[in-house]
Structure formats: structure tokens, C-alpha cells
Design a protein around this motif. Structure first.
Motif, mmCIF file in Angstrom:
data_model
loop_
_atom_site.group_PDB
_atom_site.id
_atom_site.type_symbol
_atom_site.label_atom_id
_atom_site.label_comp_id
_atom_site.label_asym_id
_atom_site.label_seq_id
_atom_site.Cartn_x
_atom_site.Cartn_y
_atom_site.Cartn_z
ATOM 1 N N PRO A 44 -22.002 -0.846 -21.568
ATOM 2 C CA PRO A 44 -22.220 -1.336 -22.934
ATOM 3 C C PRO A 44 -21.605 -0.421 -23.973
ATOM 4 C CG PRO A 44 -24.244 -0.417 -22.037
ATOM 5 C CD PRO A 44 -23.259 -0.473 -20.909
ATOM 6 N N GLY A 45 -21.307 0.826 -23.588
ATOM 7 C CA GLY A 45 -20.669 1.753 -24.509
ATOM 8 C C GLY A 45 -19.283 1.315 -24.933
ATOM 9 N N VAL A 46 -18.626 0.453 -24.120
ATOM 10 C CA VAL A 46 -17.323 -0.103 -24.501
ATOM 11 C C VAL A 46 -17.423 -1.610 -24.729
ATOM 12 C CG1 VAL A 46 -15.978 1.701 -23.362
ATOM 13 C CG2 VAL A 46 -16.652 -0.315 -22.064
ATOM 14 N N GLY A 47 -18.659 -2.095 -24.939
ATOM 15 C CA GLY A 47 -18.867 -3.495 -25.291
ATOM 16 C C GLY A 47 -19.024 -4.448 -24.131
ATOM 17 N N HIS A 48 -19.222 -3.940 -22.920
ATOM 18 C CA HIS A 48 -19.355 -4.806 -21.748
ATOM 19 C C HIS A 48 -20.835 -5.006 -21.398
ATOM 20 C CE1 HIS A 48 -15.109 -3.404 -20.295
ATOM 21 N NE2 HIS A 48 -15.079 -4.148 -21.363
ATOM 22 N N CYS A 49 -21.255 -6.248 -21.313
ATOM 23 C CA CYS A 49 -22.651 -6.501 -20.931
ATOM 24 C C CYS A 49 -22.757 -7.177 -19.568
ATOM 25 C CB CYS A 49 -23.360 -7.336 -21.985
ATOM 26 S SG CYS A 49 -22.689 -8.994 -22.221
ATOM 27 N N SER A 69 -23.505 6.873 -21.646
ATOM 28 C CA SER A 69 -24.627 5.965 -21.848
ATOM 29 C C SER A 69 -25.018 5.303 -20.531
ATOM 30 C CB SER A 69 -24.256 4.880 -22.869
ATOM 31 O OG SER A 69 -23.892 5.444 -24.099
ATOM 32 N N PRO A 70 -26.262 4.837 -20.418
ATOM 33 C CA PRO A 70 -26.657 4.101 -19.211
ATOM 34 C C PRO A 70 -25.775 2.866 -18.994
ATOM 35 C CG PRO A 70 -28.580 4.690 -20.517
ATOM 36 C CD PRO A 70 -27.378 5.000 -21.361
ATOM 37 N N LEU A 71 -25.495 2.569 -17.755
ATOM 38 C CA LEU A 71 -24.707 1.392 -17.395
ATOM 39 C C LEU A 71 -25.625 0.278 -16.921
ATOM 40 C CD1 LEU A 71 -21.890 3.154 -15.311
ATOM 41 C CD2 LEU A 71 -21.916 2.689 -17.764
ATOM 42 N N PHE A 72 -25.222 -0.961 -17.142
ATOM 43 C CA PHE A 72 -25.947 -2.107 -16.594
ATOM 44 C C PHE A 72 -25.523 -2.304 -15.139
ATOM 45 C CE2 PHE A 72 -25.887 -4.039 -21.108
ATOM 46 C CZ PHE A 72 -26.973 -3.273 -21.472
ATOM 47 N N THR A 73 -26.487 -2.550 -14.283
ATOM 48 C CA THR A 73 -26.233 -2.631 -12.840
ATOM 49 C C THR A 73 -26.510 -4.038 -12.320
ATOM 50 O OG1 THR A 73 -26.970 -0.335 -12.634
ATOM 51 C CG2 THR A 73 -26.744 -1.605 -10.607
ATOM 52 N N TYR A 74 -25.551 -4.576 -11.582
ATOM 53 C CA TYR A 74 -25.677 -5.912 -10.991
ATOM 54 C C TYR A 74 -25.436 -5.827 -9.484
ATOM 55 C CZ TYR A 74 -25.220 -7.646 -15.791
ATOM 56 O OH TYR A 74 -25.394 -7.886 -17.136
ATOM 57 N N CYS A 75 -26.039 -6.764 -8.759
ATOM 58 C CA CYS A 75 -25.820 -6.838 -7.316
ATOM 59 C C CYS A 75 -25.546 -8.280 -6.920
ATOM 60 C CB CYS A 75 -27.031 -6.310 -6.551
ATOM 61 S SG CYS A 75 -26.823 -6.393 -4.748
ATOM 62 N N PHE A 76 -24.493 -8.474 -6.153
ATOM 63 C CA PHE A 76 -24.150 -9.790 -5.610
ATOM 64 C C PHE A 76 -24.487 -9.805 -4.127
ATOM 65 C CE2 PHE A 76 -21.446 -9.041 -9.244
ATOM 66 C CZ PHE A 76 -21.588 -10.220 -9.961
ATOM 67 N N GLU A 77 -25.394 -10.670 -3.752
ATOM 68 C CA GLU A 77 -25.842 -10.794 -2.362
ATOM 69 C C GLU A 77 -25.041 -11.918 -1.716
ATOM 70 O OE1 GLU A 77 -30.216 -9.503 -4.074
ATOM 71 O OE2 GLU A 77 -29.628 -11.606 -3.835
ATOM 72 N N SER A 115 -26.843 -8.858 -28.299
ATOM 73 C CA SER A 115 -27.124 -8.072 -29.498
ATOM 74 C C SER A 115 -27.410 -6.617 -29.132
ATOM 75 C CB SER A 115 -28.323 -8.667 -30.254
ATOM 76 O OG SER A 115 -29.465 -8.712 -29.417
ATOM 77 N N GLU A 116 -28.083 -6.414 -27.986
ATOM 78 C CA GLU A 116 -28.371 -5.062 -27.517
ATOM 79 C C GLU A 116 -27.085 -4.335 -27.152
ATOM 80 O OE1 GLU A 116 -30.952 -2.980 -23.884
ATOM 81 O OE2 GLU A 116 -30.696 -5.144 -23.989
ATOM 82 N N VAL A 117 -26.167 -5.051 -26.534
ATOM 83 C CA VAL A 117 -24.899 -4.459 -26.136
ATOM 84 C C VAL A 117 -24.069 -4.095 -27.359
ATOM 85 C CG1 VAL A 117 -22.732 -4.870 -24.922
ATOM 86 C CG2 VAL A 117 -24.880 -5.695 -23.957
ATOM 87 N N ILE A 118 -24.031 -4.986 -28.342
ATOM 88 C CA ILE A 118 -23.266 -4.721 -29.552
ATOM 89 C C ILE A 118 -23.793 -3.477 -30.255
ATOM 90 C CG2 ILE A 118 -22.689 -5.597 -31.841
ATOM 91 C CD1 ILE A 118 -22.810 -8.424 -30.610
ATOM 92 N N ALA A 119 -25.121 -3.362 -30.331
ATOM 93 C CA ALA A 119 -25.727 -2.206 -30.988
ATOM 94 C C ALA A 119 -25.351 -0.919 -30.270
ATOM 95 C CB ALA A 119 -27.246 -2.370 -31.032
ATOM 96 N N GLN A 120 -25.387 -0.932 -28.932
ATOM 97 C CA GLN A 120 -25.058 0.273 -28.175
ATOM 98 C C GLN A 120 -23.578 0.599 -28.298
ATOM 99 O OE1 GLN A 120 -27.071 0.646 -24.488
ATOM 100 N NE2 GLN A 120 -25.631 2.111 -23.638
ATOM 101 N N HIS A 121 -22.739 -0.439 -28.325
ATOM 102 C CA HIS A 121 -21.300 -0.224 -28.472
ATOM 103 C C HIS A 121 -20.985 0.415 -29.818
ATOM 104 C CE1 HIS A 121 -17.038 -0.716 -28.339
ATOM 105 N NE2 HIS A 121 -17.008 -1.744 -29.178
ATOM 106 N N LEU A 122 -21.607 -0.075 -30.881
ATOM 107 C CA LEU A 122 -21.386 0.476 -32.216
ATOM 108 C C LEU A 122 -21.890 1.908 -32.299
ATOM 109 C CD1 LEU A 122 -22.328 -2.601 -34.435
ATOM 110 C CD2 LEU A 122 -20.035 -1.735 -33.907
ATOM 111 N N PHE A 123 -23.023 2.173 -31.635
ATOM 112 C CA PHE A 123 -23.560 3.530 -31.634
ATOM 113 C C PHE A 123 -22.607 4.490 -30.928
ATOM 114 C CE2 PHE A 123 -26.129 6.802 -29.432
ATOM 115 C CZ PHE A 123 -26.609 7.470 -30.549
ATOM 116 N N ALA A 124 -22.068 4.042 -29.771
ATOM 117 C CA ALA A 124 -21.125 4.881 -29.036
ATOM 118 C C ALA A 124 -19.864 5.123 -29.845
ATOM 119 C CB ALA A 124 -20.783 4.219 -27.692
ATOM 120 N N ALA A 125 -19.382 4.093 -30.542
ATOM 121 C CA ALA A 125 -18.181 4.247 -31.370
ATOM 122 C C ALA A 125 -18.435 5.216 -32.512
ATOM 123 C CB ALA A 125 -17.747 2.885 -31.909
ATOM 124 N N HIS A 126 -19.640 5.138 -33.087
ATOM 125 C CA HIS A 126 -19.995 6.042 -34.193
ATOM 126 C C HIS A 126 -20.021 7.496 -33.695
ATOM 127 C CE1 HIS A 126 -21.989 7.727 -37.673
ATOM 128 N NE2 HIS A 126 -22.970 8.186 -36.903
#
Length: 274
Positions: free
Chosen positions: A142-147, A230-238, A259-270
Motif C-alpha cells: 500500500p506504500g506504493v498504492g497497491h491494495c 510499511s506493512p504489506l497486504f498478504t494474499y494466498c491462492f489455494e 480509502s485505507e490504501v490511498i491514505a497509507q500511500h499518501l503518508f508514505a509519499a509525504h
């Protein structure tokens, strides 16, 4: 809004494709490709140009010019930093039953929904090439805008966030903990790992200097810099019935909000501008 579009990469720069255009599967093919081809494509276009410890690489081929197909996307399945990445998020005791989706990118020429079309077919090819792999773990930053919108569209199980951690970077690129471990402990492949840092501007170790001491010297001189990730979002494909049954013991959480991702991305950019 920009988050309603598909993010694409060319020449390591991001652009966004309108969702008004939808990919036509009849015009595209997906197949396993050699690592040299995948490595060159990743180096040319991805924001993380370093090629990971790869197991299987898959290419997306679209309609090129002159009746020839063009390579329009690459997915790389690779080895995790540690086996715990697989056991923690898949539930398998044997880490060899899983791998990590290390790179996923499509060029701007690919229409919307291209990533989900591409990834679904890449999973099939992965199972054919490596039948022992039954689950795939992937992370979005999310630090680079990926959710992880693509992963949610493919019904990947959202496991939550990783812990925030400090990483070491050289020339603006993060050095994986696996690479650093090889160097510190003189593991197999440590010479290649040292070469990787040297290619990015580090001085070579002095004669008789232990690699662990060399890393400390690079940090002291500012060639290696620490950065809080920043923490990363974790997914698993079974991918198999057994993987789905094993995964039932693990959390399957609600997908992150944009919206959560955008906020974290803006914070990281700041923080990066300070």
C-alpha cells in the motif's frame, strides 16, 4: 478516481488504463517463458527491476505489429525469503508445497482486466510445470498504492498485514533479507549476492574482509541505508482441493478498503519527501 483504473508499467514508470476497455481473451496467449526473457522484461519495465529467485516465469502475448505476437506482460513465481512465508499463510507444514508471486506486470497496451485474465491462466501453467506447488502467496504494498485488487478479483484469501520492518536499500532498491543472509553467513550463492550489490554501486570487499564486516562498512559509509517499510497486504491462492482444506484453519479476512490504501500511500509519499 485514479483508483478506478488499472495500474500499468512501462520503462519503470506507472500509468493507468481506463476500465472502459476490457481485454479480449481471443487476442491474447499465455505461456511459460525462459528466465532470460522474463529478467529482461522486468528490468526494463517493473518498478522493482531486480529479478527474484525464480521458479517459473509466464508471459502474456498480445497482438503485435506485422502479424507477430508481442510480449505484453510477465508473471514470475519464485522462492520465498524463508519457508515460514509459505507455512504461515498456506497452513502446509512443507514449504515446498507453495511459492510466492514475485512479479506481476502488464504494459499499458493491455486493456482492463488483463491482470486477472493473465494471472488465472498463469496459475494453471504453474501447476502443470510444478505439480508439487499447491498454493501461491502474494503481497501488495500500500506504500506504493497497491491494495491487491487483482488478487481480490481472483478470490485470493486475504490473510492480513505483515509486520512493519526495517529494510536495507542501495541505490534506491531494497535488498532482500535472503540476499543479505547469504552474504552474512557465506551461504551458497553469496558471491553472486555480493556481485549484485557491487553492480548497484557498492565497493567490493577488501582482501580478507569477512562479508559480514563488509556489510557493516557499507552501512557505516552510507552505501547501504536503512528504511522503515510499511506493512504489506498478504494474499494466498489455494490452487488445489487439499490446499483449500488446509487453508480453512487460517483467517480469511475482509479485503482492504481502497480509502485505507490511498491514505497509507499518501503518508508514505509525504515521509519520502521530508
Amino acid at each position: 478516481m485514479i483508483t478506478d483504473r488499472s495500474q500499468r508499467w512501462r520503462d519503470r514508470r506507472a500509468s493507468f488504463v481506463s476500465d472502459d476497455s476490457i481485454i479480449d481473451p481471443r487476442r491474447y496467449a499465455v505461456d511459460v517463458i525462459d528466465h532470460a526473457t522474463a529478467r529482461a522484461f522486468v528490468a526494463d519495465h517493473h518498478y522493482l527491476p531486480r529479478y527474484p529467485a525464480a521458479q517459473v516465469a509466464v508471459g502474456l502475448f498480445g497482438p503485435g505489429t506485422g502479424g507477430c505476437a508481442s510480449l505484453d506482460g510477465v508473471i514470475v513465481f519464485g522462492v520465498p525469503a524463508t519457508g515460514a512465508v509459505i507455512t504461515r499463510h498456506t497452513g502446509f507444514a512443507d514449504a515446498a508445497r507453495g511459492c510466492v508471486l514475485q512479479r506481476l506486470l502488464c504494459l499499458p497496451s493491455v486493456a482492463a482486466n488483463g491482470e486477472s485474465f493473465f494471472t488465472a491462466r498463469a496459475f494453471r501453467l504453474l501447476r502443470h510445470a510444478r505439480p508439487g506447488i499447491e498454493a501461491v502467496v502474494s503481497f501488495s504494498d500500500p506504500g506504493v498504492g497497491h491494495c491487491g485488487c487483482v488478487y481480490a478479483a481472483l478470490s485470493g484469501a486475504y490473510r492480513g498485514r505483515t509486520r512493519a520492518r526495517t529494510v536495507l536499500r542501495i541505490a534506491g532498491e531494497t535488498i532482500s533479507e535472503r540476499t543479505l543472509s547469504k552474504i552474512r553467513n557465506l551461504e551458497t550463492g553469496h558471491a553472486g549476492a555480493i556481485d549484485q550489490l557491487v553492480r548497484r554501486g557498492a565497493d567490493r570487499p577488501l582482501s580478507g574482509e569477512h562479508p559480514r564486516v563488509w556489510l557493516d562498512r557499507l552501512k557505516a559509509h552510507g552505501a547501504l541505508t536503512a528504511r522503515r517499510q510499511s506493512p504489506l497486504f498478504t494474499y494466498c491462492f489455494e490452487l488445489t482441493r487439499r490446499a483449500r482444506a488446509t487453508g480453512r484453519r487460517l483467517p480469511r479476512l475482509a479485503y482492504p478498503r481502497r480509502s485505507e490504501v490511498i491514505a497509507q500511500h499518501l503518508f508514505a509519499a509525504h515521509r519520502s519527501d521530508r
